[in-house]
Design an enzyme around this catalytic site. Structure first.
Site, PDB file in Angstrom:
ATOM      1  N   CYS A 263      48.502  30.640  38.388  1.00 31.00           N
ATOM      2  CA  CYS A 263      48.266  32.055  38.064  1.00 31.00           C
ATOM      3  C   CYS A 263      49.270  32.991  38.723  1.00 31.00           C
ATOM      4  O   CYS A 263      49.914  33.809  38.065  1.00 31.00           O
ATOM      5  CB  CYS A 263      46.830  32.453  38.407  1.00 31.00           C
ATOM      6  SG  CYS A 263      46.444  32.554  40.172  1.00 31.00           S
ATOM      7  N   HIS A 312      42.577  34.838  41.975  1.00 30.31           N
ATOM      8  CA  HIS A 312      43.127  34.745  40.623  1.00 30.31           C
ATOM      9  C   HIS A 312      43.760  36.072  40.215  1.00 30.31           C
ATOM     10  O   HIS A 312      43.223  37.147  40.478  1.00 30.31           O
ATOM     11  CB  HIS A 312      42.036  34.372  39.608  1.00 30.31           C
ATOM     12  CG  HIS A 312      42.604  34.076  38.251  1.00 30.31           C
ATOM     13  ND1 HIS A 312      43.333  32.946  37.974  1.00 30.31           N
ATOM     14  CD2 HIS A 312      42.584  34.795  37.094  1.00 30.31           C
ATOM     15  CE1 HIS A 312      43.731  32.970  36.708  1.00 30.31           C
ATOM     16  NE2 HIS A 312      43.282  34.077  36.162  1.00 30.31           N
ATOM     17  N   HIS A 324      47.314  35.373  31.224  1.00 30.93           N
ATOM     18  CA  HIS A 324      47.343  34.658  32.507  1.00 30.93           C
ATOM     19  C   HIS A 324      47.451  33.147  32.304  1.00 30.93           C
ATOM     20  O   HIS A 324      47.383  32.640  31.180  1.00 30.93           O
ATOM     21  CB  HIS A 324      46.078  34.980  33.315  1.00 30.93           C
ATOM     22  CG  HIS A 324      44.798  34.470  32.706  1.00 30.93           C
ATOM     23  ND1 HIS A 324      43.692  34.168  33.463  1.00 30.93           N
ATOM     24  CD2 HIS A 324      44.443  34.202  31.412  1.00 30.93           C
ATOM     25  CE1 HIS A 324      42.719  33.743  32.666  1.00 30.93           C
ATOM     26  NE2 HIS A 324      43.140  33.767  31.431  1.00 30.93           N
TER      27      HIS A 324
END
Length: 350
Positions: A263, A312, A324
């Protein structure tokens, strides 16, 4: 003639115990035979467990990324210090050679200069402290001695600093190894659960993810009036465009592109393509720029952070969507911010 005795009969108490034990054994056998076999977890239960394991793996991944980044930084710092020490040692050698030549010249002329003792002393630093006060030395010699003394102390300090950083590096490498094992363990456990599904169940999960991705893509492309977020501009637009070019690239923990990402690897790579350097980990990325707490104020290309520990991060895509790298087993894609699995915490405008 041998006598024949009747065998001793078991006591009534012993018979009762044996009978009771036998009855219990039969009862347990019957219970085991009649017990229902353990039920196989449903597809949804497996998905929930796998999602949780992936979340834990991503948490460990960001810690792994942080340790790796620290390791690389320490290695550069140590290399710089070692280069400085090498150059300093060369300078020190030249200073010593110069002082030696000066002393040798005086010796040949008939005078024994105290500076010669520098090369014979078991404690050069202590000698330098004393020698620099001797009246016999010329101002030129005193200056040369002080330079040698300063350079020796400088080198000693740099060597001590390098030693400490090497210890820190060893600790960081150990932490890196532990986090890597933790990530691999979580992923292996998740894969074991996925392997328990039938081919049909696996296909259904894949189809569900594909439908969700297509729905997010349509939402992003629709640009419906009044939707949250406004268009990107400048470097945020360039970063978002770079991330869009990697849609479909696989998630791989610790990866920073250009063919695979985790991420924070995706977000740092995307901004690098826009000429902007940002930190490597999601936690560090959350400390830069301007924070935005209202989704309605977000713009395309802003960094968006999820979960209480900020493990995240993605790029805001407009209309409540995020672009993402979600987790292992997926690819870079659009997704609704409401389905990430953790709460939206805030955005950051770089």
């Amino acid at each position: 003639m041998a006598s024949h005795r009747r065998p001793k009969q078991p006591s009534r108490a012993r018979v009762t115990v044996l009978t009771t034990a036998a009855a219990a054994a039969v009862a347990l056998s019957a219970q085991a035979a009649n017990a229902a076999p353990s039920e196989k977890p449903s597809k949804d239960e497996v998905k929930a467990k796998v999602d949780k394991l992936y979340e834990q793996a991503e948490q460990a991944t960001e810690k792994y990324n942080g340790a790796k980044e620290k390791q690389e930084k320490l290695q550069k710092e140590i290399s710089t210090i070692q280069d400085n020490v090498a150059r300093g040692q060369e300078e020190l050698n030249k200073l010593r050679d110069g002082l030696g030549s000066m002393a040798a010249g005086q010796y040949r002329s008939g005078g024994i200069d105290p500076s010669v003792q520098l090369f014979l002393s078991s404690d050069p630093d202590d000698y330098l402290d004393k020698a620099s006060t001797l009246d016999q030395l010329s101002s030129q010699q005193v200056d040369a001695l002080k330079k040698i003394q300063d350079k020796q102390r400088e080198l000693a300090q740099e060597r001590a600093e390098a030693t400490e950083k090497l210890k820190d590096l060893a600790t960081t490498r150990t932490e890196l190894g532990k986090k890597k094992k933790e990530v691999q363990g979580k992923l292996a456990e998740a894969q074991k659960l996925l392997n328990s599904l039938t081919a049909k169940e696996k296909a259904e999960l894949t189809a569900e993810q594909a439908r969700a991705t297509r729905a997010s893509e349509r939402t992003v492309l629709s640009g419906s009036p009044g939707s949250a977020g406004s268009s990107a501009s400048g470097r945020a637009a360039a970063a978002f465009s770079a991330a869009q070019s990697r849609i479909g690239s696989p998630y791989v923990y610790g990866a920073t592109g250009p063919s695979s990402f985790d991420c924070s690897g995706l977000t740092s790579w995307a901004y690098a393509q826009a000429g902007v350097g940002i930190p490597r980990t999601s936690e560090s990325q959350s400390t830069i720029g301007t924070r935005i707490y209202s989704m309605g104020d977000l713009r395309v290309g802003d960094l968006v952070f999820f979960f209480n520990d900020l493990h995240h991060v993605g790029l805001y895509a407009g209309n409540g969507q995020v672009l993402h790298a979600p987790r292992t087993g997926t690819v870079v894609r659009y997704e609704s911010m409401g389905t990430i699995g953790g709460p939206f915490m805030f955005g950051v405008r770089v």
